[in-house]
Design a protein around this motif. Structure first.
Motif, PDB file in Angstrom:
ATOM      1  N   ALA A 156       0.742  -1.086  -0.246  1.00  0.00           N
ATOM      2  CA  ALA A 156       0.225   0.165   0.340  1.00  0.00           C
ATOM      3  C   ALA A 156       1.215   1.102  -0.124  1.00  0.00           C
ATOM      4  O   ALA A 156      -0.008   2.106  -0.299  1.00  0.00           O
ATOM      5  N   LEU A 157       2.060   1.274   0.436  1.00  0.00           N
ATOM      6  CA  LEU A 157       2.981   2.553   0.809  1.00  0.00           C
ATOM      7  C   LEU A 157       3.396   3.019  -1.046  1.00  0.00           C
ATOM      8  O   LEU A 157       3.086   3.410  -0.904  1.00  0.00           O
ATOM      9  N   ARG A 158       3.031   2.057  -1.823  1.00  0.00           N
ATOM     10  CA  ARG A 158       3.566   2.144  -3.105  1.00  0.00           C
ATOM     11  C   ARG A 158       2.250   3.092  -4.308  1.00  0.00           C
ATOM     12  O   ARG A 158       2.657   3.993  -4.703  1.00  0.00           O
ATOM     13  N   SER A 159       1.214   2.695  -3.199  1.00  0.00           N
ATOM     14  CA  SER A 159       0.011   3.440  -3.851  1.00  0.00           C
ATOM     15  C   SER A 159       0.017   4.137  -3.760  1.00  0.00           C
ATOM     16  O   SER A 159      -1.179   4.796  -3.492  1.00  0.00           O
ATOM     17  N   ARG A 175       5.446  10.834  -1.166  1.00  0.00           N
ATOM     18  CA  ARG A 175       5.747  12.398   0.689  1.00  0.00           C
ATOM     19  C   ARG A 175       5.719  11.621   1.122  1.00  0.00           C
ATOM     20  O   ARG A 175       4.982  10.583   1.638  1.00  0.00           O
ATOM     21  N   VAL A 176       6.446  11.342   2.484  1.00  0.00           N
ATOM     22  CA  VAL A 176       6.614  10.782   2.914  1.00  0.00           C
ATOM     23  C   VAL A 176       7.267  11.455   4.801  1.00  0.00           C
ATOM     24  O   VAL A 176       7.750  12.071   4.887  1.00  0.00           O
ATOM     25  N   VAL A 177       6.217  11.253   5.767  1.00  0.00           N
ATOM     26  CA  VAL A 177       5.710  12.200   6.652  1.00  0.00           C
ATOM     27  C   VAL A 177       6.514  10.746   8.250  1.00  0.00           C
ATOM     28  O   VAL A 177       6.110   9.774   8.201  1.00  0.00           O
ATOM     29  N   ALA A 214      15.326   7.978   9.545  1.00  0.00           N
ATOM     30  CA  ALA A 214      16.550   7.868   8.919  1.00  0.00           C
ATOM     31  C   ALA A 214      17.174   6.562   9.141  1.00  0.00           C
ATOM     32  O   ALA A 214      18.883   5.489   8.312  1.00  0.00           O
ATOM     33  N   ALA A 215      16.648   4.729   9.711  1.00  0.00           N
ATOM     34  CA  ALA A 215      17.291   3.920   9.552  1.00  0.00           C
ATOM     35  C   ALA A 215      16.519   3.538   8.128  1.00  0.00           C
ATOM     36  O   ALA A 215      18.237   2.428   7.807  1.00  0.00           O
ATOM     37  N   ALA A 216      16.067   4.294   7.387  1.00  0.00           N
ATOM     38  CA  ALA A 216      15.898   3.972   5.802  1.00  0.00           C
ATOM     39  C   ALA A 216      16.715   4.234   5.197  1.00  0.00           C
ATOM     40  O   ALA A 216      16.726   4.672   3.589  1.00  0.00           O
ATOM     41  N   GLY A 217      17.942   5.684   5.945  1.00  0.00           N
ATOM     42  CA  GLY A 217      18.606   6.796   4.608  1.00  0.00           C
ATOM     43  C   GLY A 217      17.997   7.423   4.257  1.00  0.00           C
ATOM     44  O   GLY A 217      18.184   8.020   3.016  1.00  0.00           O
ATOM     45  N   LEU A 218      16.575   7.847   4.867  1.00  0.00           N
ATOM     46  CA  LEU A 218      15.971   8.346   4.020  1.00  0.00           C
ATOM     47  C   LEU A 218      15.898  10.778   4.072  1.00  0.00           C
ATOM     48  O   LEU A 218      15.306  11.320   3.775  1.00  0.00           O
ATOM     49  N   ALA A 260      10.819  -0.904   1.605  1.00  0.00           N
ATOM     50  CA  ALA A 260       8.921  -0.498   1.419  1.00  0.00           C
ATOM     51  C   ALA A 260       9.440   1.235   1.567  1.00  0.00           C
ATOM     52  O   ALA A 260       8.671   1.259   0.436  1.00  0.00           O
ATOM     53  N   LEU A 261       9.854   1.958   3.290  1.00  0.00           N
ATOM     54  CA  LEU A 261      10.452   3.053   2.844  1.00  0.00           C
ATOM     55  C   LEU A 261      11.175   3.556   1.828  1.00  0.00           C
ATOM     56  O   LEU A 261      10.999   4.708   1.235  1.00  0.00           O
ATOM     57  N   ALA A 262      12.011   2.918   1.437  1.00  0.00           N
ATOM     58  CA  ALA A 262      12.943   3.346   1.054  1.00  0.00           C
ATOM     59  C   ALA A 262      12.455   3.670  -0.841  1.00  0.00           C
ATOM     60  O   ALA A 262      12.883   4.555  -1.461  1.00  0.00           O
ATOM     61  N   THR A 263      12.162   2.432  -0.967  1.00  0.00           N
ATOM     62  CA  THR A 263      11.187   2.035  -2.439  1.00  0.00           C
ATOM     63  C   THR A 263      10.512   3.258  -2.881  1.00  0.00           C
ATOM     64  O   THR A 263      10.546   4.551  -3.361  1.00  0.00           O
ATOM     65  N   ALA A 264       9.407   3.830  -1.400  1.00  0.00           N
ATOM     66  CA  ALA A 264       7.410   4.680  -1.471  1.00  0.00           C
ATOM     67  C   ALA A 264       9.175   6.023  -2.101  1.00  0.00           C
ATOM     68  O   ALA A 264       8.326   6.918  -3.034  1.00  0.00           O
ATOM     69  N   ARG A 265      10.264   6.326  -0.943  1.00  0.00           N
ATOM     70  CA  ARG A 265      10.855   7.568  -1.293  1.00  0.00           C
ATOM     71  C   ARG A 265      11.529   8.113  -2.349  1.00  0.00           C
ATOM     72  O   ARG A 265      11.145   9.106  -3.529  1.00  0.00           O
ATOM     73  N   ASP A 266      11.212   6.419  -3.060  1.00  0.00           N
ATOM     74  CA  ASP A 266      12.696   6.258  -4.875  1.00  0.00           C
ATOM     75  C   ASP A 266      11.555   6.509  -5.722  1.00  0.00           C
ATOM     76  O   ASP A 266      11.281   7.221  -7.262  1.00  0.00           O
ATOM     77  N   GLU A 267      10.035   6.364  -5.604  1.00  0.00           N
ATOM     78  CA  GLU A 267       9.466   6.769  -6.713  1.00  0.00           C
ATOM     79  C   GLU A 267       8.493   7.673  -6.792  1.00  0.00           C
ATOM     80  O   GLU A 267       7.591   8.143  -7.235  1.00  0.00           O
TER      81      GLU A 267
END
Length: 324
Positions: free
Chosen positions: A61-64, A103-105, A115-119, A93-100
């Motif tokens: 669901a994060l990707r959509s 908006r990540v909050v 932070a752990a995902a490198g965002l 999943a968080l890194a992929t969502a950001r790469d695509e």
């Protein structure tokens, strides 16, 4: 209105209030087009406080979604990020969502997952004041801002402790749909309509002690007179205290100075006037107390990185699009 999908990521040990805030603010309303899904790495999540939540979506669901929100997590009602490692699948999943381009909050200690995902590498971010040092220690590439309510880095946004998530979510609505809609939601949930992100998240005396007089009446008095010149001596006289006491008490109650608070309030009124009236820029500047059109443009550029005319054009359409 185009549907704007919001995915709220539920992790084991998450703080119940941190989860409830985005569900309440981005819930279905006639004036918005947000569609919220609670997603998790498994079908059920253990929530701090002793109950289990059935998630309606998985990590896909994060990707959509257009916006992904990570509430604070830990054990019990008080978020404790050091007690719960973030599953690798969630980080991916968080890194992929950001790469695509999503908006990540984060709300509160949800910043640890980002932070752990490198965002957050190379960005400014915040978290609960009790864990700011821990965030900085674990992730030295993150510029941790301790004394703010929230940080907006464009498509990456982080909020400080718990209730600051309300301020951040309302800020997001304001970015998407304008001040009028955000203020309507704030009134509905009986929240402060707008607190600037730069205000202090923690003040030593947030509640007046017995026998003290809160400045709430003075602030309300000032809000009714924003078009008039207002000075610290005038505010102090209304509050019945010395200027020095007013400055100290104002900082304790709001985390900012009287003059900065007035600027923020006047900008908020200007935004509403631009959205709801066809007044000229000169009249808007006069009625909100910022004086001249040139002054209004200066403050809009500093605070919002836009112009009054561009702001009006963006937020007075018949069908605002929150995915813009």
């Amino acid at each position: 209105m185009t549907v704007h999908r919001v995915a709220v990521l539920a992790l084991d040990g998450m703080a119940p209030l941190d989860l409830a805030i985005p569900l309440q603010i981005f819930g279905p309303r006639a004036e918005t087009a947000y569609q919220v899904t609670v997603c998790a790495p498994s079908s059920s999540v253990s929530v701090g406080g002793g109950f289990t939540l059935a998630a309606t979506g998985g990590l896909d669901a994060l990707r959509s979604a257009e916006t992904v929100i990570v509430p604070g997590f830990g054990l019990g009602f008080e978020p404790q990020p050091q007690s719960q490692p973030v599953p690798p699948a969630v980080l991916d999943a968080l890194a992929t969502a950001r790469d695509e381009g999503r908006r990540v909050v984060s709300i509160c200690t949800g910043a640890f997952a980002l932070a752990a995902a490198g965002l957050l590498d190379g960005l400014h971010a915040t978290t609960h004041w009790q864990y700011a040092d821990e965030l900085e220690r674990r992730y030295p590439a993150v510029h941790v801002d301790r004394d703010v309510l929230y940080v907006d880095e464009g498509d990456i946004l982080t909020s400080a402790g718990v209730c600051c998530g309300i301020d951040l979510c309302l800020h997001i609505v304001r970015r998407d749909l304008g001040a009028v809609v955000a203020n309507q939601i704030a009134r509905n949930i009986v929240a402060a309509p707008h607190r600037e992100g730069g205000q202090a998240q923690y003040v030593p005396a947030p509640v007046a002690t017995t026998g003290d007089t809160s400045l709430a009446d003075t602030r309300a008095w000032a809000l009714e007179r924003l078009a008039q010149p207002l000075t610290v001596p005038q505010l102090a006289r209304h509050a019945g205290m010395s200027e020095r006491s007013l400055l100290r008490r104002f900082a304790e109650e709001t985390g900012t100075t009287p003059l900065q608070w007035l600027v923020n309030a006047r900008l908020g009124l200007a935004r509403e006037l631009l959205e709801t009236t066809d007044q000229s820029i000169d009249l808007v500047a006069r009625d909100c107390g910022l004086g001249s059109a040139a002054n209004l443009r200066l403050y809009f550029r500093r605070a919002l990185n836009t112009t009054p005319t561009a702001y009006r054009r963006a937020f007075t359409r018949q069908a605002p699009d929150p995915a813009m």
